[in-house]
Design a protein around this motif. Structure first.
Motif, PDB file in Angstrom:
ATOM      1  N   GLY A   1       1.054  -1.273  -0.130  1.00 27.50           N
ATOM      2  CA  GLY A   1       0.051   0.163  -0.024  1.00 27.50           C
ATOM      3  C   GLY A   1       0.885   1.293  -0.121  1.00 27.50           C
ATOM      4  N   VAL A   2       0.209   2.276  -0.431  1.00 27.58           N
ATOM      5  CA  VAL A   2       1.149   3.647  -0.559  1.00 27.58           C
ATOM      6  C   VAL A   2       0.408   4.659  -0.143  1.00 27.58           C
ATOM      7  CG1 VAL A   2       2.287   5.050  -2.122  1.00 27.58           C
ATOM      8  CG2 VAL A   2       1.940   2.785  -2.652  1.00 27.58           C
ATOM      9  N   LEU A   3       0.869   5.583   0.747  1.00 28.15           N
ATOM     10  CA  LEU A   3       0.240   6.651   1.490  1.00 28.15           C
ATOM     11  C   LEU A   3       1.114   7.801   1.255  1.00 28.15           C
ATOM     12  CD1 LEU A   3      -1.894   7.581   3.769  1.00 28.15           C
ATOM     13  CD2 LEU A   3       0.142   6.991   5.502  1.00 28.15           C
ATOM     14  N   THR A   4       0.252   8.743   0.621  1.00 28.84           N
ATOM     15  CA  THR A   4       1.047  10.037   0.353  1.00 28.84           C
ATOM     16  C   THR A   4       0.378  11.234   1.253  1.00 28.84           C
ATOM     17  OG1 THR A   4      -0.214  10.414  -1.654  1.00 28.84           O
ATOM     18  CG2 THR A   4       1.726   9.639  -1.904  1.00 28.84           C
ATOM     19  N   GLU A   5       1.352  11.818   1.900  1.00 32.38           N
ATOM     20  CA  GLU A   5       0.552  13.137   2.803  1.00 32.38           C
ATOM     21  C   GLU A   5       1.384  14.182   2.495  1.00 32.38           C
ATOM     22  OE1 GLU A   5      -0.321  11.183   6.820  1.00 32.38           O
ATOM     23  OE2 GLU A   5       1.425  10.404   6.210  1.00 32.38           O
ATOM     24  N   GLY A   6       0.859  15.459   2.167  1.00 26.81           N
ATOM     25  CA  GLY A   6       1.646  16.415   1.811  1.00 26.81           C
ATOM     26  C   GLY A   6       1.447  17.851   2.551  1.00 26.81           C
ATOM     27  N   LYS A   7       2.053  18.901   2.292  1.00 29.19           N
ATOM     28  CA  LYS A   7       1.903  20.157   2.645  1.00 29.19           C
ATOM     29  C   LYS A   7       1.991  21.088   1.769  1.00 29.19           C
ATOM     30  CE  LYS A   7       2.673  22.506   7.290  1.00 29.19           C
ATOM     31  NZ  LYS A   7       3.514  22.725   8.494  1.00 29.19           N
ATOM     32  N   ALA A   8       1.209  21.721   1.204  1.00 30.94           N
ATOM     33  CA  ALA A   8       1.406  22.545   0.050  1.00 30.94           C
ATOM     34  C   ALA A   8       2.506  23.728   0.229  1.00 30.94           C
ATOM     35  CB  ALA A   8       0.037  23.385  -0.087  1.00 30.94           C
ATOM     36  N   GLY A   9       3.073  23.450  -0.905  1.00 33.44           N
ATOM     37  CA  GLY A   9       4.508  24.326  -1.091  1.00 33.44           C
ATOM     38  C   GLY A   9       5.644  23.791  -0.322  1.00 33.44           C
ATOM     39  N   GLN A  10       5.576  22.961   0.470  1.00 34.20           N
ATOM     40  CA  GLN A  10       6.639  22.490   1.072  1.00 34.20           C
ATOM     41  C   GLN A  10       7.081  20.776   0.737  1.00 34.20           C
ATOM     42  OE1 GLN A  10       6.697  23.094   5.448  1.00 34.20           O
ATOM     43  NE2 GLN A  10       5.120  24.892   5.018  1.00 34.20           N
ATOM     44  N   TYR A  11       6.205  19.990   1.176  1.00 37.04           N
ATOM     45  CA  TYR A  11       6.780  18.511   0.810  1.00 37.04           C
ATOM     46  C   TYR A  11       5.566  17.832   0.396  1.00 37.04           C
ATOM     47  CZ  TYR A  11       5.523  17.954   5.477  1.00 37.04           C
ATOM     48  OH  TYR A  11       4.662  18.022   6.739  1.00 37.04           O
ATOM     49  N   VAL A  12       5.914  16.508  -0.066  1.00 35.19           N
ATOM     50  CA  VAL A  12       4.889  15.491  -0.109  1.00 35.19           C
ATOM     51  C   VAL A  12       5.763  14.084   0.487  1.00 35.19           C
ATOM     52  CG1 VAL A  12       3.820  13.594  -1.447  1.00 35.19           C
ATOM     53  CG2 VAL A  12       3.660  16.268  -2.048  1.00 35.19           C
ATOM     54  N   ILE A  13       5.281  13.376   1.431  1.00 36.16           N
ATOM     55  CA  ILE A  13       5.877  12.191   1.939  1.00 36.16           C
ATOM     56  C   ILE A  13       5.137  11.123   1.130  1.00 36.16           C
ATOM     57  CG2 ILE A  13       6.486  10.850   4.062  1.00 36.16           C
ATOM     58  CD1 ILE A  13       7.586  13.621   4.042  1.00 36.16           C
ATOM     59  N   LEU A  14       6.053  10.223   0.687  1.00 36.54           N
ATOM     60  CA  LEU A  14       5.483   9.127  -0.208  1.00 36.54           C
ATOM     61  C   LEU A  14       5.776   7.695   0.791  1.00 36.54           C
ATOM     62  CD1 LEU A  14       5.041   8.395  -3.922  1.00 36.54           C
ATOM     63  CD2 LEU A  14       6.066   6.676  -2.386  1.00 36.54           C
ATOM     64  N   GLY A  15       4.854   7.044   1.255  1.00 41.48           N
ATOM     65  CA  GLY A  15       5.191   6.249   2.197  1.00 41.48           C
ATOM     66  C   GLY A  15       4.806   4.915   1.534  1.00 41.48           C
ATOM     67  N   ILE A  16       5.741   3.814   1.665  1.00 43.39           N
ATOM     68  CA  ILE A  16       5.245   2.449   1.005  1.00 43.39           C
ATOM     69  C   ILE A  16       5.208   1.212   2.150  1.00 43.39           C
ATOM     70  CG2 ILE A  16       5.907   0.832  -0.867  1.00 43.39           C
ATOM     71  CD1 ILE A  16       7.204   3.030  -2.580  1.00 43.39           C
ATOM     72  N   GLY A  17       4.509   0.641   2.256  1.00 44.20           N
ATOM     73  CA  GLY A  17       4.458  -0.475   2.770  1.00 44.20           C
ATOM     74  C   GLY A  17       4.485  -1.864   1.958  1.00 44.20           C
ATOM     75  N   LEU A  18       5.558  -2.579   1.916  1.00 37.45           N
ATOM     76  CA  LEU A  18       5.410  -3.897   1.110  1.00 37.45           C
ATOM     77  C   LEU A  18       5.904  -4.980   1.916  1.00 37.45           C
ATOM     78  CD1 LEU A  18       5.663  -5.232  -1.665  1.00 37.45           C
ATOM     79  CD2 LEU A  18       7.920  -4.438  -1.791  1.00 37.45           C
ATOM     80  N   ASN A  19       5.116  -6.012   2.005  1.00 40.68           N
ATOM     81  CA  ASN A  19       5.079  -7.381   2.666  1.00 40.68           C
ATOM     82  C   ASN A  19       6.324  -8.094   2.116  1.00 40.68           C
ATOM     83  OD1 ASN A  19       2.936  -6.605   4.639  1.00 40.68           O
ATOM     84  ND2 ASN A  19       1.504  -7.479   3.195  1.00 40.68           N
ATOM     85  N   VAL A  20       7.402  -8.349   2.707  1.00 42.33           N
ATOM     86  CA  VAL A  20       8.378  -9.173   2.080  1.00 42.33           C
ATOM     87  C   VAL A  20       8.803 -10.288   2.807  1.00 42.33           C
ATOM     88  CG1 VAL A  20      10.903  -9.098   1.514  1.00 42.33           C
ATOM     89  CG2 VAL A  20       9.590  -6.740   1.359  1.00 42.33           C
ATOM     90  N   ASN A  21       9.274 -10.198   4.021  1.00 41.29           N
ATOM     91  CA  ASN A  21       9.734 -11.569   4.670  1.00 41.29           C
ATOM     92  C   ASN A  21       8.904 -11.579   5.938  1.00 41.29           C
ATOM     93  OD1 ASN A  21      11.655 -12.345   2.804  1.00 41.29           O
ATOM     94  ND2 ASN A  21      13.015 -11.061   4.081  1.00 41.29           N
ATOM     95  N   ASN A  22       7.773 -10.682   6.158  1.00 47.90           N
ATOM     96  CA  ASN A  22       7.135 -10.507   7.430  1.00 47.90           C
ATOM     97  C   ASN A  22       5.889 -11.130   7.672  1.00 47.90           C
ATOM     98  OD1 ASN A  22       6.388  -8.381   5.351  1.00 47.90           O
ATOM     99  ND2 ASN A  22       4.520  -8.250   6.538  1.00 47.90           N
TER     100      ASN A  22
END
Ligand code: BT5
Length: 235
Positions: free
Chosen positions: A108-129
């Motif tokens: 799943g991907v989660l983007t969270e941003g603050k206009a004019g400043q940044y966007v945080i792009l988070g990725i959760g990938l099930n690998v060995n968990n």
């Protein structure tokens, strides 16, 4: 900025890599990556939680695009699809932010941003968990699909590589990014249920438009969906 510079901050444990990345975003260059072995409060959209035990890939990247654009989420989803391809796993995007393999969610991907400043792009990938019991019907992981432990560092390296490539394409030719999104979106042509806040409706997914929204045919009427959760109806 020409290229994402993968400066990687590695943490053992954190509440959420997205939260951590937000805290440092004003002071770090674009492309800074935060990765944690486990998250204690991993998050999905709308306050949902994201199971993040050790063994999975939980990462966030700090982006500084011109605007907070909902299409940025697709750079993450396409990068996951590419990484899985390299490991011999065929996957598809479930609009807007999920990657699925065989009817189960692997990332799943989660983007969270603050206009004019940044966007945080988070990725959760099930690998060995391991997956918690309540997700076993709906989720899957690389170790399960491959049948062997997967080198987590290699997955991270390839993910950052592909993310960089898709982000560059997004900046140069967002229209071409959307062509790829359409190719990889497996719900097109299928009957889906869209849930939005209090309401939900059923329709046939027709297209992903250039602005990133989903076009649905609801009883012969075309409806544009900007946000929402899509679930597949049995064929
Ligand atoms: C998402 O939300 O799919 C976005 C998930 C983003 C997680 C990453 S990890 C690194 C970064 N830091 C964070 O705190 N978050 C990001 P959504 O579409 O709302 O889906 C959430 C739903 O997915 C939950 O309600 C569960 O049903 C399911 N789920 C939770 N954990 C899962 C897992 N590990 N694998 C598959 N499905 C999961």
């Amino acid at each position: 900025m020409e290229k994402l510079k993968p400066r990687i901050i590695r943490l053992d444990e954190v509440d959420s890599t997205n939260e951590y990345a937000k805290g440092i975003a004003p002071d770090v260059p674009e492309g800074t990556v935060v990765v944690a072995r486990r998250q204690t409060s991993g998050r999905g959209r709308r306050g949902r939680s994201w199971a993040s035990p050790e063994g999975g890939l939980w990462m966030s990247v700090v982006l500084k695009p011109k605007k907070v654009d909902p299409r940025l989420v697709f750079t993450g989803a396409l990068a996951v699809v590419d990484v899985l391809d390299e490991f011999g796993i065929r996957s598809g995007i479930k609009w807007p932010n999920d990657v699925w393999v065989d009817r189960k969610k692997i990332a799943g991907v989660l983007t969270e941003g603050k206009a004019g400043q940044y966007v945080i792009l988070g990725i959760g990938l099930n690998v060995n968990n391991p997956l918690p019991a309540e997700l076993r019907e709906t989720a899957t992981s690389m170790i399960y699909l491959i049948g062997a432990k997967v080198p987590l560092d290699k997955v991270l390296e390839r993910l950052v590589f592909h993310l960089n490539a898709w982000y560059r394409l997004y900046r140069a030719r967002p229209d071409l990014l959307m062509v790829k999104v359409r190719e990889r979106t497996f719900i097109l042509g299928r009957i889906v249920e869209v849930s939005q806040d209090e309401s939900s409706f059923v329709g046939r997914a027709v297209d992903v438009l250039d602005d990133g929204s989903l076009l649905l045919d609801v009883n012969g009427e075309l409806r544009r969906v900007v946000h929402g959760d899509v679930s597949l109806r049995p064929l």
